[in-house]
Design an enzyme around this catalytic site. Structure first.
Site, PDB file in Angstrom:
ATOM      1  CE  LYS A 172      39.197  23.909  32.161  1.00  0.00           C
ATOM      2  NZ  LYS A 172      39.066  24.015  33.526  1.00  0.00           N
ATOM      3  CD  GLU A 246      37.441  39.138  33.834  1.00  0.00           C
ATOM      4  OE1 GLU A 246      37.966  39.599  34.912  1.00  0.00           O
ATOM      5  OE2 GLU A 246      36.481  38.430  33.791  1.00  0.00           O
ATOM      6  CB  CYS A 280      36.490  39.250  38.746  1.00  0.00           C
ATOM      7  SG  CYS A 280      35.371  39.673  37.372  1.00  0.00           S
TER       8      CYS A 280
END
Length: 478
Positions: A172, A246, A280
Site C-alpha cells: 500500500k 519503523e 526519520c
C-alpha cells in the site's frame, strides 16, 4: 508507464475507479492521477495474495531467488526514470534519488535473493526424547505500508525479504507517491513473479486502516509516523497479528569537544539535512559543548549558508521542496513555535524568496534551545535543526537519551574509541560515529517510540518467518 490511475492485483493492471491527483513538489502543478483504493480494491488484493500463497511459499528458495534476481534486473532497467519520477513527486534531490530510488532497491533484491539460498529452512536439535526439527515457514500474507519520503527504498525494505521468505504481499503506497509504486508492478510482471504474489495499491489512511485489520492478512509491516504506528500496533495487538513498526525519530548529533569541525560539518550536511529533512533518522538535535559552543554554531551557520536550495532535478541542489503544502505548513508551524520560545533563530526560518512555486522551506537553525522545547522533542520532518548546549560527555548522553524516540543518532570526535563509547551509551536502535550511513547487511529500527522490530540484514528476513518445532522420537537420521 501508463498515465492512467491503476492498481496491480492478481497479476493484472486494473484501472482505478477513484483517483487522487499527484502534484509536483517543486511547482505545485499536476503530475498525474494516482489510484485511490477502496475497501473493495483492498479485498481483491488480499484475496489474490491468499490464492497465490501456497504455491509461492512451497517454491524452492533457489526458484524464488531466481525470480528476485530477475526482479532486480527489471528495477535496474527503470532506475533512471524511477529516480526522476520520485524526485518530481516528493522533492527529493536527484543526487540522492538516483541511489535511494534507483540503485538501492535492486541491490536489496539481489541481497535477499542470495541470502534466502544460504538460510537453512530446517535445523535439527537434540532433545530429551530424540530430536526436534526447527523449521522456518513463511508467515503468510503481508500488508506492507510505506510512506512518501523514500517510497522505493522503503518498499524494497519490505518486499525483498518478504518475497524471499515465501510470503505474498499487498503493498500500500502513499497517495503522494502513488505513481512510482507501479514500477514494482511492472518489474514483477517482467520478472515472471506469479500472479497474486505481489499486489500494489495506493491510498490514504482509510485504505491503510482497512488493510491492517483485514482478516486475510497474517502480518503487517509499516513505516511512518509514531502516531499512526501506535494505532496500527493497537489493532495488531488485539488481533494477535505480528507487526513490524519503523516509526519517527528526533535523533541527536553529539559533537564532542575534540571534534574536527570541518569534517563534522561535511558529515552533518547529510546526517542532518538529507532529503530536505524528510528523513526519520536525521540528527536534528545538535548537542554542542559549551567550551566550543560559539565555534560550533558559526560552523553550522556557514554550512547551512552553503547549501543550495532549488530545483530538485538539478544534481547540484542540496535542499529541494517538501512533499506538499501541508508538510510545508507543518514545518513552518514548528518554526513559529521555535520563534515563540527562548531559542534564537540564527539562519533560515522562512520560505525562500527566490522560490515562489512549490513547497520550499529554507534550511533553518535555532540556537540556545532548551532540550525540553517542542523543536527539540518533536519530529519536525523538515530542514530545521535545534542546537542544545551541554557540559561534559555524561550530560550529552543524558540529553540524547532525554527523548521519547530512539531511532538513530551520531557522535562526532577525532577519537574513534571515545566516540564509540559514547555511542554505546545512547539508547537507540542505530547510531553512527563520524558518519551515518545505513548498511543493508545490518538491522535497522528503533526503540521506545521509534518502533518495534528490525528491517534489513538477516534480521529483516527472519521477520517474515514463523517457526515450527517438530518433535520426533529416535535418532535424527531416522
Amino acid at each position: 508507464m501508463s498515465t492512467r490511475a491503476q492498481f496491480f492485483i492478481g497479476g493484472r493492471f486494473r484501472t482505478a475507479d477513484h483517483v487522487e491527483p499527484v502534484l509536483e513538489a517543486a511547482t505545485g502543478e499536476f503530475l498525474g492521477d494516482g489510484a485511490s483504493a477502496t475497501e473493495a480494491d483492498v479485498d481483491a488484493a488480499v484475496a489474490a495474495a491468499r490464492v497465490a500463497l501456497l504455491d509461492w511459499q512451497s517454491a524452492s528458495p533457489d526458484h524464488r531467488a531466481e525470480i528476485l534476481t530477475a526482479f532486480a534486473a527489471a528495477l535496474d532497467q527503470r532506475a533512471r526514470g524511477t529516480a526522476e519520477l520520485v524526485t518530481r513527486e516528493n522533492g527529493m534531490p536527484m543526487s540522492l534519488s538516483r541511489g535511494a530510488n534507483g540503485r538501492f532497491p535492486a541491490a536489496l533484491f539481489r541481497y535477499y535473493a542470495q541470502l534466502i539460498t544460504e538460510t537453512p529452512i530446517e535445523e535439527i536439535r537434540p532433545s530429551m526424547i530424540g530430536h526436534t526439527i526447527v523449521r522456518r515457514e513463511a508467515v503468510g500474507v503481508v500488508a506492507a505500508i510505506v510512506p512518501w519520503n523514500y517510497p522505493q527504498a522503503l518498499a524494497a525494505f519490505k518486499l525483498a525479504p518478504a518475497l524471499a521468505a515465501g510470503c505474498t504481499v499487498v503493498l500500500k503506497a502513499a497517495p503522494e507517491t502513488a505513481l512510482d509504486a507501479l514500477v514494482f508492478a511492472e518489474a514483477a510482471e517482467e520478472a515472471g513473479l506469479p500472479p497474486g504474489v505481489l499486489n500494489v495499491v495506493a491510498g490514504g489512511a482509510s485504505a491503510g486502516a482497512y488493510l491492517v485489520a483485514h482478516p486475510g492478512v497474517d502480518k503487517v509491516t509499516f513505516t511512518g509516523s509514531t502516531a499512526a504506528g501506535r494505532i496500527i500496533g493497537e489493532v495488531c495487538g488485539r488481533l494477535l497479528r505480528p507487526v513490524t513498526l519503523e516509526l519517527g525519530g528526533k535523533s541527536a548529533a553529539i559533537i564532542l569537544d575534540d571534534a574536527d569541525l570541518d569534517a563534522t560539518m561535511k558529515g552533518l550536511r547529510n546526517a542532518s539535512f538529507v532529503n530536505n529533512g524528510q528523513t526519520c533518522h536525521l540528527s536534528s538535535r545538535i548537542l554542542a559543548p559549551r567550551s566550543r559552543y560559539d565555534e560550533v554554531l558559526a560552523a553550522l551557520v556557514d554550512m547551512v549558508d552553503g547549501l543550495k536550495v532549488g530545483d530538485p532535478l538539478d544534481t547540484a541542489t542540496d535542499i529541494g521542496p517538501l512533499v506538499s503544502a501541508r508538510q510545508r505548513d507543518r514545518v513552518l508551524g514548528y518554526i513559529a513555535a521555535g520563534n515563540s520560545s527562548s531559542a534564537k533563530l540564527v539562519v533560515g526560518g522562512s520560505v525562500p524568496a527566490d522560490q515562489p512555486r512549490g513547497w520550499f522551506v529554507s534550511p533553518t537553525v535555532f540556537a540556545d534551545v532548551n532540550n525540553g522545547d517542542r523543536i527539540a522533542q518533536e519530529e519536525i520532518f523538515g530542514p530545521v535543526l535545534a542546537v542544545v548546549p551541554y557540559d561534559g560527555d555524561e550530560e550529552a548522553i543524558a540529553l540524547a537519551n532525554a527523548s521519547e524516540f530512539g531511532l538513530a543518532g551520531t557522535v562526532w570526535s577525532t577519537d574513534d574509541e571515545r566516540g564509540t563509547e559514547v555511542a554505546r551509551a545512547v539508547r537507540t536502535g542505530t547510531i553512527g560515529v563520524n558518519d551515518y550511513q545505513l548498511d543493508f547487511r545490518a538491522p535497522f529500527g528503533g526503540v521506545k517510540s521509534s518502533g518495534i522490530g528490525r528491517e534489513l540484514g538477516p534480521e529483516g528476513l527472519e521477520a517474515f518467518f514463523t517457526l515450527k518445532s517438530i518433535y520426533r522420537v529416535g535418532p535424527a537420521d531416522s
